[in-house]
Design a protein around this motif. Structure first.
Motif, mmCIF file in Angstrom:
data_model
loop_
_atom_site.group_PDB
_atom_site.id
_atom_site.type_symbol
_atom_site.label_atom_id
_atom_site.label_comp_id
_atom_site.label_asym_id
_atom_site.label_seq_id
_atom_site.Cartn_x
_atom_site.Cartn_y
_atom_site.Cartn_z
ATOM 1 N N ILE A 127 8.396 -2.777 42.144
ATOM 2 C CA ILE A 127 9.461 -2.209 41.316
ATOM 3 C C ILE A 127 10.795 -2.432 42.010
ATOM 4 C CG2 ILE A 127 10.367 -0.107 40.239
ATOM 5 C CD1 ILE A 127 7.470 0.996 40.283
ATOM 6 N N ASP A 128 11.764 -2.915 41.228
ATOM 7 C CA ASP A 128 13.123 -3.107 41.721
ATOM 8 C C ASP A 128 14.078 -2.699 40.601
ATOM 9 O OD1 ASP A 128 15.274 -3.848 43.374
ATOM 10 O OD2 ASP A 128 15.304 -5.861 42.522
ATOM 11 N N GLY A 129 14.664 -1.521 40.733
ATOM 12 C CA GLY A 129 15.580 -1.035 39.709
ATOM 13 C C GLY A 129 14.880 -0.873 38.379
ATOM 14 N N LYS A 130 15.322 -1.630 37.384
ATOM 15 C CA LYS A 130 14.773 -1.526 36.029
ATOM 16 C C LYS A 130 13.678 -2.551 35.743
ATOM 17 C CE LYS A 130 18.814 0.582 33.954
ATOM 18 N NZ LYS A 130 18.434 1.545 32.942
ATOM 19 N N LEU A 131 13.224 -3.257 36.772
ATOM 20 C CA LEU A 131 12.170 -4.259 36.640
ATOM 21 C C LEU A 131 10.926 -3.786 37.374
ATOM 22 C CD1 LEU A 131 11.045 -7.174 36.094
ATOM 23 C CD2 LEU A 131 12.113 -7.820 38.271
ATOM 24 N N ALA A 132 9.790 -3.894 36.695
ATOM 25 C CA ALA A 132 8.510 -3.583 37.336
ATOM 26 C C ALA A 132 7.521 -4.689 37.017
ATOM 27 C CB ALA A 132 7.972 -2.239 36.860
ATOM 28 N N GLN A 133 6.711 -5.021 38.009
ATOM 29 C CA GLN A 133 5.607 -5.963 37.834
ATOM 30 C C GLN A 133 4.371 -5.248 38.344
ATOM 31 O OE1 GLN A 133 3.423 -7.742 40.071
ATOM 32 N NE2 GLN A 133 2.567 -8.833 38.345
ATOM 33 N N VAL A 134 3.309 -5.245 37.543
ATOM 34 C CA VAL A 134 2.095 -4.525 37.900
ATOM 35 C C VAL A 134 0.900 -5.451 37.723
ATOM 36 C CG1 VAL A 134 0.722 -2.444 37.520
ATOM 37 C CG2 VAL A 134 3.179 -2.396 37.059
ATOM 38 N N TRP A 135 0.065 -5.502 38.747
ATOM 39 C CA TRP A 135 -1.155 -6.316 38.758
ATOM 40 C C TRP A 135 -2.326 -5.360 38.563
ATOM 41 C CZ3 TRP A 135 -1.946 -11.475 38.928
ATOM 42 C CH2 TRP A 135 -3.218 -11.932 39.276
ATOM 43 N N VAL A 136 -3.155 -5.614 37.530
ATOM 44 C CA VAL A 136 -4.241 -4.697 37.195
ATOM 45 C C VAL A 136 -5.525 -5.478 36.917
ATOM 46 C CG1 VAL A 136 -4.975 -2.802 35.688
ATOM 47 C CG2 VAL A 136 -2.531 -3.146 36.138
ATOM 48 N N PRO A 137 -6.441 -5.558 37.877
ATOM 49 C CA PRO A 137 -7.745 -6.150 37.582
ATOM 50 C C PRO A 137 -8.490 -5.283 36.554
ATOM 51 C CG PRO A 137 -7.406 -5.930 39.945
ATOM 52 C CD PRO A 137 -6.309 -5.166 39.274
ATOM 53 N N TYR A 138 -9.361 -5.911 35.751
ATOM 54 C CA TYR A 138 -10.058 -5.159 34.701
ATOM 55 C C TYR A 138 -11.446 -5.722 34.434
ATOM 56 C CZ TYR A 138 -9.279 -9.035 31.468
ATOM 57 O OH TYR A 138 -9.304 -10.266 30.859
ATOM 58 N N CYS A 169 -14.017 -10.344 32.435
ATOM 59 C CA CYS A 169 -13.193 -9.633 33.403
ATOM 60 C C CYS A 169 -12.009 -10.517 33.754
ATOM 61 C CB CYS A 169 -14.002 -9.292 34.657
ATOM 62 S SG CYS A 169 -14.669 -10.760 35.474
ATOM 63 N N GLY A 170 -11.128 -9.983 34.574
ATOM 64 C CA GLY A 170 -9.975 -10.752 34.995
ATOM 65 C C GLY A 170 -8.907 -9.841 35.552
ATOM 66 N N ALA A 171 -7.671 -10.257 35.392
ATOM 67 C CA ALA A 171 -6.536 -9.467 35.852
ATOM 68 C C ALA A 171 -5.441 -9.526 34.801
ATOM 69 C CB ALA A 171 -6.008 -9.978 37.184
ATOM 70 N N ASN A 172 -4.749 -8.408 34.648
ATOM 71 C CA ASN A 172 -3.561 -8.328 33.796
ATOM 72 C C ASN A 172 -2.341 -8.332 34.696
ATOM 73 O OD1 ASN A 172 -4.898 -7.799 31.229
ATOM 74 N ND2 ASN A 172 -5.340 -5.762 32.026
ATOM 75 N N SER A 173 -1.329 -9.076 34.314
ATOM 76 C CA SER A 173 -0.038 -9.035 34.987
ATOM 77 C C SER A 173 0.978 -8.528 33.965
ATOM 78 C CB SER A 173 0.351 -10.429 35.491
ATOM 79 O OG SER A 173 1.651 -10.393 36.048
ATOM 80 N N PHE A 174 1.481 -7.327 34.205
ATOM 81 C CA PHE A 174 2.449 -6.696 33.304
ATOM 82 C C PHE A 174 3.844 -6.822 33.887
ATOM 83 C CE2 PHE A 174 -1.454 -4.387 32.496
ATOM 84 C CZ PHE A 174 -1.460 -4.241 31.116
ATOM 85 N N GLN A 175 4.796 -7.140 33.035
ATOM 86 C CA GLN A 175 6.203 -7.071 33.399
ATOM 87 C C GLN A 175 6.806 -6.014 32.484
ATOM 88 O OE1 GLN A 175 4.620 -10.223 33.176
ATOM 89 N NE2 GLN A 175 4.515 -9.970 35.370
ATOM 90 N N LEU A 176 7.578 -5.093 33.089
ATOM 91 C CA LEU A 176 8.165 -3.998 32.332
ATOM 92 C C LEU A 176 9.649 -3.879 32.625
ATOM 93 C CD1 LEU A 176 5.166 -2.890 33.577
ATOM 94 C CD2 LEU A 176 5.642 -1.191 31.859
ATOM 95 N N PHE A 177 10.365 -3.301 31.666
ATOM 96 C CA PHE A 177 11.797 -3.050 31.777
ATOM 97 C C PHE A 177 12.028 -1.580 31.475
ATOM 98 C CE2 PHE A 177 15.889 -2.653 29.492
ATOM 99 C CZ PHE A 177 16.740 -3.011 30.523
ATOM 100 N N LYS A 178 12.870 -0.929 32.278
ATOM 101 C CA LYS A 178 13.135 0.486 32.063
ATOM 102 C C LYS A 178 14.324 0.659 31.124
ATOM 103 C CE LYS A 178 13.464 4.951 34.151
ATOM 104 N NZ LYS A 178 13.412 5.739 35.377
ATOM 105 N N GLU A 179 14.049 1.212 29.944
ATOM 106 C CA GLU A 179 15.081 1.555 28.979
ATOM 107 C C GLU A 179 15.411 3.041 29.141
ATOM 108 O OE1 GLU A 179 13.557 0.286 25.094
ATOM 109 O OE2 GLU A 179 14.767 -1.524 25.348
ATOM 110 N N GLU A 180 16.363 3.522 28.360
ATOM 111 C CA GLU A 180 16.759 4.924 28.461
ATOM 112 C C GLU A 180 15.597 5.872 28.165
ATOM 113 O OE1 GLU A 180 20.301 5.931 26.307
ATOM 114 O OE2 GLU A 180 21.377 4.192 27.100
ATOM 115 N N ASP A 181 14.718 5.485 27.245
ATOM 116 C CA ASP A 181 13.605 6.362 26.877
ATOM 117 C C ASP A 181 12.308 6.039 27.619
ATOM 118 O OD1 ASP A 181 13.204 3.955 25.534
ATOM 119 O OD2 ASP A 181 12.363 4.914 23.759
ATOM 120 N N GLY A 182 12.375 5.223 28.658
ATOM 121 C CA GLY A 182 11.188 4.967 29.473
ATOM 122 C C GLY A 182 10.910 3.485 29.657
#
Length: 151
Positions: free
Chosen positions: A100-111, A122-135
């Protein structure tokens, strides 16, 4: 000297707790997405997605060559709404690794993905997220899909 150690301890705990709170918020967005996925609730899924989200998978094509496949988001949400009601889909998230860096998040999630109680892939998910005012909102998901889940 004890005073400085105490002040250092307080600041250290503050930053550790702050990071944990950010991770919790990011994890909440991902878990909300999967709660909607498991309940065939595309509105719940959309609540944590940016409208222009990209969904991609790395998987073999008909010839067995690994390729990046881009999924149409509208079609994906329609499939979830239709088929998850008649089939038991369960994506078991195994762990979360955050960057996580400021409003950017990267999350690695095996499943592990189960279809009607049986391990499908099975495998892995790579999520990229952005923080807006509501989350936090999911910007993109890139996943791998493997049949050989024992490796």
């Amino acid at each position: 000297m004890k005073k400085y150690i105490f002040i250092g301890f307080v600041f250290f705990n503050y930053f550790v707790i702050a990071q944990t709170a950010q991770e919790y918020e990011v994890k909440y967005a991902i878990e909300t997405f999967f709660e909607g996925f498991h309940k065939s609730d595309s509105l719940k899924m959309k609540s944590v997605m940016l409208p222009n989200i990209t969904l991609q998978s790395i998987q073999p094509n008909k010839d067995g060559k690994e390729m990046v496949i881009t999924e149409n988001v509208s079609r994906f949400l329609k499939v979830v709404a239709q088929y998850a009601k008649t089939q038991n889909w369960e994506e078991e998230l195994l762990s979360f690794k955050y960057n996580i860096d400021g409003k950017l998040a990267q999350v690695w999630v095996p499943y592990h993905f189960y279809l009607n109680g049986m391990l499908s892939h099975c495998g892995a998910n790579s999520f990229q997220l952005f923080k807006e005012e509501d989350g936090w909102k999911i910007v993109s998901i890139l996943d791998t899909r493997r049949k050989n889940c024992g490796d």
